[in-house]
Design a protein around this motif. Structure first.
Motif, PDB file in Angstrom:
ATOM      1  N   GLU A   1       5.171  -8.917   2.672  1.00 23.54           N
ATOM      2  CA  GLU A   1       4.590  -7.942   1.746  1.00 23.54           C
ATOM      3  C   GLU A   1       5.288  -6.593   1.870  1.00 23.54           C
ATOM      4  O   GLU A   1       5.713  -6.189   2.956  1.00 23.54           O
ATOM      5  CB  GLU A   1       3.105  -7.769   2.067  1.00 23.54           C
ATOM      6  CG  GLU A   1       2.307  -7.047   1.014  1.00 23.54           C
ATOM      7  CD  GLU A   1       1.805  -7.961  -0.092  1.00 23.54           C
ATOM      8  OE1 GLU A   1       1.902  -7.555  -1.262  1.00 23.54           O
ATOM      9  OE2 GLU A   1       1.317  -9.057   0.221  1.00 23.54           O
ATOM     10  N   VAL A   2       5.399  -5.901   0.738  1.00 26.45           N
ATOM     11  CA  VAL A   2       5.862  -4.516   0.690  1.00 26.45           C
ATOM     12  C   VAL A   2       4.821  -3.747  -0.113  1.00 26.45           C
ATOM     13  O   VAL A   2       4.578  -4.066  -1.281  1.00 26.45           O
ATOM     14  CB  VAL A   2       7.247  -4.395   0.033  1.00 26.45           C
ATOM     15  CG1 VAL A   2       7.643  -2.918  -0.092  1.00 26.45           C
ATOM     16  CG2 VAL A   2       8.301  -5.161   0.821  1.00 26.45           C
ATOM     17  N   LEU A   3       4.195  -2.753   0.498  1.00 28.61           N
ATOM     18  CA  LEU A   3       3.152  -2.000  -0.190  1.00 28.61           C
ATOM     19  C   LEU A   3       3.089  -0.577   0.349  1.00 28.61           C
ATOM     20  O   LEU A   3       3.742  -0.257   1.343  1.00 28.61           O
ATOM     21  CB  LEU A   3       1.795  -2.674  -0.041  1.00 28.61           C
ATOM     22  CG  LEU A   3       1.123  -2.663   1.341  1.00 28.61           C
ATOM     23  CD1 LEU A   3      -0.374  -2.874   1.181  1.00 28.61           C
ATOM     24  CD2 LEU A   3       1.689  -3.761   2.236  1.00 28.61           C
ATOM     25  N   ALA A   4       2.289   0.255  -0.314  1.00 26.90           N
ATOM     26  CA  ALA A   4       2.121   1.647   0.118  1.00 26.90           C
ATOM     27  C   ALA A   4       0.632   1.949   0.266  1.00 26.90           C
ATOM     28  O   ALA A   4      -0.199   1.431  -0.492  1.00 26.90           O
ATOM     29  CB  ALA A   4       2.756   2.605  -0.888  1.00 26.90           C
ATOM     30  N   VAL A   5       0.304   2.793   1.247  1.00 33.44           N
ATOM     31  CA  VAL A   5      -1.093   3.131   1.506  1.00 33.44           C
ATOM     32  C   VAL A   5      -1.232   4.641   1.723  1.00 33.44           C
ATOM     33  O   VAL A   5      -0.264   5.336   2.053  1.00 33.44           O
ATOM     34  CB  VAL A   5      -1.639   2.394   2.756  1.00 33.44           C
ATOM     35  CG1 VAL A   5      -1.589   0.890   2.552  1.00 33.44           C
ATOM     36  CG2 VAL A   5      -0.871   2.805   4.009  1.00 33.44           C
ATOM     37  N   GLY A   6      -2.451   5.122   1.533  1.00 31.91           N
ATOM     38  CA  GLY A   6      -2.775   6.507   1.848  1.00 31.91           C
ATOM     39  C   GLY A   6      -3.844   6.534   2.911  1.00 31.91           C
ATOM     40  O   GLY A   6      -4.844   5.826   2.807  1.00 31.91           O
ATOM     41  N   LEU A   7      -3.632   7.330   3.939  1.00 33.88           N
ATOM     42  CA  LEU A   7      -4.564   7.353   5.075  1.00 33.88           C
ATOM     43  C   LEU A   7      -4.947   8.751   5.517  1.00 33.88           C
ATOM     44  O   LEU A   7      -5.874   8.918   6.318  1.00 33.88           O
ATOM     45  CB  LEU A   7      -3.942   6.614   6.268  1.00 33.88           C
ATOM     46  CG  LEU A   7      -3.594   5.135   6.079  1.00 33.88           C
ATOM     47  CD1 LEU A   7      -2.778   4.640   7.256  1.00 33.88           C
ATOM     48  CD2 LEU A   7      -4.856   4.318   5.920  1.00 33.88           C
ATOM     49  N   LYS A   8      -4.257   9.767   5.032  1.00 35.34           N
ATOM     50  CA  LYS A   8      -4.442  11.109   5.570  1.00 35.34           C
ATOM     51  C   LYS A   8      -5.559  11.878   4.848  1.00 35.34           C
ATOM     52  O   LYS A   8      -6.596  12.179   5.430  1.00 35.34           O
ATOM     53  CB  LYS A   8      -3.124  11.887   5.482  1.00 35.34           C
ATOM     54  CG  LYS A   8      -3.170  13.237   6.175  1.00 35.34           C
ATOM     55  CD  LYS A   8      -1.802  13.905   6.137  1.00 35.34           C
ATOM     56  CE  LYS A   8      -1.840  15.262   6.839  1.00 35.34           C
ATOM     57  NZ  LYS A   8      -0.527  15.939   6.795  1.00 35.34           N
ATOM     58  N   ASN A   9      -5.346  12.205   3.582  1.00 33.52           N
ATOM     59  CA  ASN A   9      -6.325  12.996   2.834  1.00 33.52           C
ATOM     60  C   ASN A   9      -7.400  12.138   2.179  1.00 33.52           C
ATOM     61  O   ASN A   9      -8.555  12.537   2.051  1.00 33.52           O
ATOM     62  CB  ASN A   9      -5.610  13.839   1.768  1.00 33.52           C
ATOM     63  CG  ASN A   9      -4.618  14.810   2.395  1.00 33.52           C
ATOM     64  OD1 ASN A   9      -4.917  15.440   3.407  1.00 33.52           O
ATOM     65  ND2 ASN A   9      -3.431  14.908   1.824  1.00 33.52           N
ATOM     66  N   ARG A  10      -7.004  10.951   1.763  1.00 33.42           N
ATOM     67  CA  ARG A  10      -7.958   9.996   1.213  1.00 33.42           C
ATOM     68  C   ARG A  10      -7.393   8.588   1.404  1.00 33.42           C
ATOM     69  O   ARG A  10      -6.176   8.405   1.512  1.00 33.42           O
ATOM     70  CB  ARG A  10      -8.236  10.261  -0.265  1.00 33.42           C
ATOM     71  CG  ARG A  10      -7.030  10.089  -1.170  1.00 33.42           C
ATOM     72  CD  ARG A  10      -7.377  10.397  -2.635  1.00 33.42           C
ATOM     73  NE  ARG A  10      -6.232  10.180  -3.507  1.00 33.42           N
ATOM     74  CZ  ARG A  10      -5.272  11.050  -3.707  1.00 33.42           C
ATOM     75  NH1 ARG A  10      -5.318  12.219  -3.087  1.00 33.42           N
ATOM     76  NH2 ARG A  10      -4.261  10.786  -4.514  1.00 33.42           N
ATOM     77  N   LEU A  11      -8.268   7.616   1.463  1.00 31.66           N
ATOM     78  CA  LEU A  11      -7.842   6.246   1.690  1.00 31.66           C
ATOM     79  C   LEU A  11      -7.423   5.591   0.379  1.00 31.66           C
ATOM     80  O   LEU A  11      -8.154   5.625  -0.604  1.00 31.66           O
ATOM     81  CB  LEU A  11      -8.977   5.443   2.331  1.00 31.66           C
ATOM     82  CG  LEU A  11      -9.494   5.957   3.680  1.00 31.66           C
ATOM     83  CD1 LEU A  11     -10.602   5.060   4.205  1.00 31.66           C
ATOM     84  CD2 LEU A  11      -8.360   6.044   4.698  1.00 31.66           C
ATOM     85  N   GLU A  12      -6.242   4.997   0.404  1.00 32.07           N
ATOM     86  CA  GLU A  12      -5.733   4.272  -0.760  1.00 32.07           C
ATOM     87  C   GLU A  12      -5.104   2.966  -0.302  1.00 32.07           C
ATOM     88  O   GLU A  12      -4.292   2.942   0.628  1.00 32.07           O
ATOM     89  CB  GLU A  12      -4.682   5.100  -1.511  1.00 32.07           C
ATOM     90  CG  GLU A  12      -5.231   6.306  -2.250  1.00 32.07           C
ATOM     91  CD  GLU A  12      -4.201   6.896  -3.193  1.00 32.07           C
ATOM     92  OE1 GLU A  12      -3.657   6.148  -4.036  1.00 32.07           O
ATOM     93  OE2 GLU A  12      -3.929   8.105  -3.082  1.00 32.07           O
TER      94      GLU A  12
END
Length: 297
Positions: A101-112
């Motif tokens: 898998e290749v994906l992107a996530v957000g963890l700092k300001n909001r979860l994505e």
């Protein structure tokens, strides 16, 4: 449900040279890069992929872009193109690694996309095979499981300074025999040790140079910390000049009373094996990762 033992490798460049010592098969690797750093971050993935492919071929890898939550909606197309580039690079490793898998996530300001990452980890682990055999749910001898628990208890004793972090082959063998496990022969012990090494419980290197194969590092974290003292920043190790370490200063670096000096030659062999440190002569040791980037005049 699956249980994972998690290792977090330091991202600082100084420590890159030591990481290869701890890469093992039967592992699921999460390779992270900052999407805000663009193509430069993508290029930095290649040495990691090469290292994993060399030291732990056919391992399962997820490539994850971080800091997605810092990217404006109007710039998300740039991230999508970046992930496409990463996917193309991943495809070139299809015969060396299992990049699921290749994906992107957000963890700092909001979860994505955290849910997507959780699913990717679970599904990749469930589908992970080595030589056609699934890793998760694979039956292993009860003796391996029991030995794993014993070594885990050893590690607790190491943390409490009740046991040395290194065991000699004969000591380790005698401990195993006293446990009355179904591990009696030399070949059986070797296979059990290989399993524990692959799952990261202990570290053992089948290298007869200076009898390195006679040492069992029962606390991998301790060995990791010991190696970090060699290649760390100048504030912690001021004894390296232009990539050269004088052997007389090693005693100042290895300030751990639990490190038996009688194993000094094996330790140097280990560093040499992974090209972390190379003996130039009896007085000087070359630390390649600490060489200056500037060409000598």
């Amino acid at each position: 449900p699956f249980s994972f033992s998690i290792w977090d490798f330091g991202g600082q460049e100084e420590y890159y040279a030591t990481h290869q010592c701890f890469l093992s098969e039967r592992s699921l690797y999460l390779l992270l890069f900052n999407v805000n750093h663009g193509e430069a971050a993508v290029e930095e993935l290649k040495p990691w992929l090469n290292n994993i492919a060399l030291r732990a071929p056919e391992s399962c890898v997820l490539i994850v872009g971080s800091h997605l939550d810092e990217v404006l909606e109007t710039e998300r197309g740039t991230v999508d193109r970046l992930l496409e580039t990463v996917a193309q690079i991943a495809h070139t490793y299809r015969n060396k690694l299992q990049i699921k898998e290749v994906l992107a996530v957000g963890l700092k300001n909001r979860l994505e996309n955290v849910g997507l990452l959780k699913d990717a980890i679970y599904n990749s682990a469930a589908a992970y095979t080595v030589k056609g055999q699934p890793i998760m749910g694979q039956m292993i001898p009860a003796s391996y499981y029991q030995l794993d628990k014993v070594v885990t208890n050893f590690q607790k004793e190491v943390k409490n300074n009740a046991r040395d972090p290194i065991m000699h082959k004969e000591d380790f063998k005698n401990h195993v025999l006293q446990l009355n496990l179904d591990i009696q022969e030399e070949d059986e012990l070797k296979t059990a040790t290989l399993f524990l090494n692959n799952v990261g419980t202990l570290l053992h290197y089948d290298d007869r140079s200076h009898n390195l194969d006679e040492l069992y590092f029962i606390d991998p974290r301790w060995l990791c910390d010991l190696m970090a003292k060699i290649v760390t920043i100048r504030e912690r190790n001021p004894y390296i000049t232009d990539g050269i370490l004088n052997t007389k200063n090693l005693s100042f670096i290895l300030r751990d009373e639990r490190f038996p000096l009688k194993y000094f030659e094996q330790y140097l062999t280990l560093l040499d094996r992974f090209e972390i440190a190379l003996a130039l002569d009896s007085r000087r040791i070359l630390i390649p990762s600490m060489l200056s980037e500037k060409r000598p005049a």
